[in-house]
Design an enzyme around this catalytic site. Structure first.
Site, PDB file in Angstrom:
ATOM      1  N   GLU A  17       9.765  -2.140   3.946  1.00  0.00           N
ATOM      2  CA  GLU A  17       9.905  -1.009   4.863  1.00  0.00           C
ATOM      3  C   GLU A  17      10.176  -1.522   6.273  1.00  0.00           C
ATOM      4  OE1 GLU A  17       9.907   2.286   4.651  1.00  0.00           O
ATOM      5  OE2 GLU A  17       9.106   2.709   2.637  1.00  0.00           O
ATOM      6  N   HIS A  32      14.172  -0.277   3.039  1.00  0.00           N
ATOM      7  CA  HIS A  32      13.922   1.109   3.463  1.00  0.00           C
ATOM      8  C   HIS A  32      13.756   1.178   4.981  1.00  0.00           C
ATOM      9  CE1 HIS A  32      12.306   2.318  -0.632  1.00  0.00           C
ATOM     10  NE2 HIS A  32      12.028   1.024  -0.675  1.00  0.00           N
ATOM     11  N   TYR A  33      13.852   2.389   5.515  1.00  0.00           N
ATOM     12  CA  TYR A  33      13.234   2.636   6.812  1.00  0.00           C
ATOM     13  C   TYR A  33      12.074   3.606   6.605  1.00  0.00           C
ATOM     14  CZ  TYR A  33      16.314   6.860   7.420  1.00  0.00           C
ATOM     15  OH  TYR A  33      16.993   8.037   7.300  1.00  0.00           O
ATOM     16  N   THR A  34      11.115   3.558   7.581  1.00  0.00           N
ATOM     17  CA  THR A  34       9.899   4.363   7.414  1.00  0.00           C
ATOM     18  C   THR A  34      10.094   5.819   7.807  1.00  0.00           C
ATOM     19  OG1 THR A  34       9.225   3.765   9.649  1.00  0.00           O
ATOM     20  CG2 THR A  34       8.361   2.407   7.834  1.00  0.00           C
ATOM     21  N   HIS A  81      17.570   1.746  -0.214  1.00  0.00           N
ATOM     22  CA  HIS A  81      16.985   2.836  -0.991  1.00  0.00           C
ATOM     23  C   HIS A  81      18.058   3.838  -1.423  1.00  0.00           C
ATOM     24  CE1 HIS A  81      13.253   5.712  -1.348  1.00  0.00           C
ATOM     25  NE2 HIS A  81      13.743   5.366  -2.512  1.00  0.00           N
ATOM     26  N   ASP A  94      18.219   6.195   3.360  1.00  0.00           N
ATOM     27  CA  ASP A  94      17.761   5.022   4.112  1.00  0.00           C
ATOM     28  C   ASP A  94      18.173   3.725   3.420  1.00  0.00           C
ATOM     29  OD1 ASP A  94      15.723   5.796   2.094  1.00  0.00           O
ATOM     30  OD2 ASP A  94      14.489   4.193   2.943  1.00  0.00           O
TER      31      ASP A  94
END
Ligand SMILES: [Zn+2]
Length: 235
Positions: A93, A28-30, A135, A145
């Site tokens: 993340e 994921h990215y945050t 994700h 993401d």
């Protein structure tokens, strides 16, 4: 359990028990301003979200949830028959502003910390390379993401995810859209929202053009991926 790939612990209360063995990694990215802000949110009981690890842009790895517990990162998701992706996965993340706050390349320090972490996880849990996903792959209708700038090709060079097929043996093997969607589902995607599923496939496998249109090139890429799997080159 501490290991040298983890720089600090920040236990999150947001987890419960797994109902499936670990067989996936979800990246994921945050989409937040800073790693600190993300850590706060991932530990906030009100937010009700978490991940096993967060990697800052400087490459610092924080563990939030033990790997044997079910972290809450994937939400409503689907991959290769599993609807409870959280129970089956380790969530990582990446501290990053995301598409909302200024989409840009992932930092070298972050990638350098990600590689050995994923390598250790894949080895410990014997995770198939095809199950190291983004994700957007497991929630195509809701999520984009980590997005088209995530360097899947470089991760694949370490043998940690499937490479994009280079040599395509046949053009246009699925002669209609219905056949393409069936094949896409067989590969792993939720195709309930067909156009979003195609976009997610493109974001991962042909990021230079993401338009939701089924064209000859993505038909050929998908066919090659399934051929490779059937031949036992990838699982
Ligand atoms: Zn995500």
């Amino acid at each position: 359990m501490m290991d040298e790939l983890v720089h600090r612990e920040r236990p999150s209360p947001n987890f419960n028990e797994r109902t499936l063995p670990v067989s996936m990694v979800v990246i994921h990215y945050t989409e937040m301003e800073s790693a600190e802000a993300a850590l706060e949110r991932l530990c906030d009981p009100e937010a009700g979200v978490s991940a096993h690890y967060l990697i800052s842009e400087a490459g610092e790895v924080t563990r939030l949830v033990p790997e044997d517990k079910r972290a809450w990162h994937a939400g409503a998701s689907y991959w290769r028959g599993h609807k409870d992706v959280n129970s089956a996965s380790i969530g990582i993340e990446l501290d990053h502003p995301g598409h909302a706050l200024g989409y840009r390349d992932f930092s070298e320090a972050q990638f350098a910390a990600l590689v050995p972490l994923v390598a250790r996880i894949v080895k410990d849990h014997d995770i198939p390379r095809a199950n190291v996903v983004g994700h957007s792959d497991v929630a195509p209708a809701r999520k984009i993401d980590p997005g088209e700038l995530f360097p899947w090709d470089r991760l694949a060079e370490y043998g940690l995810c499937l490479p994009r097929p280079e040599k395509l043996e046949l053009g246009d093997p699925f002669d209609n859209d219905g056949a393409f969607y069936l094949a896409l589902e067989r590969f792993g995607y939720d195709v309930t929202d067909g156009r979003k599923a195609v976009e997610a496939f493109q974001r991962r496998w042909r990021p230079e053009r993401i338009d939701g249109e089924i064209d000859g090139q993505i038909r050929a890429i998908l066919f090659q991926l399934l051929l490779d799997r059937d031949r036992g080159h990838a699982r």
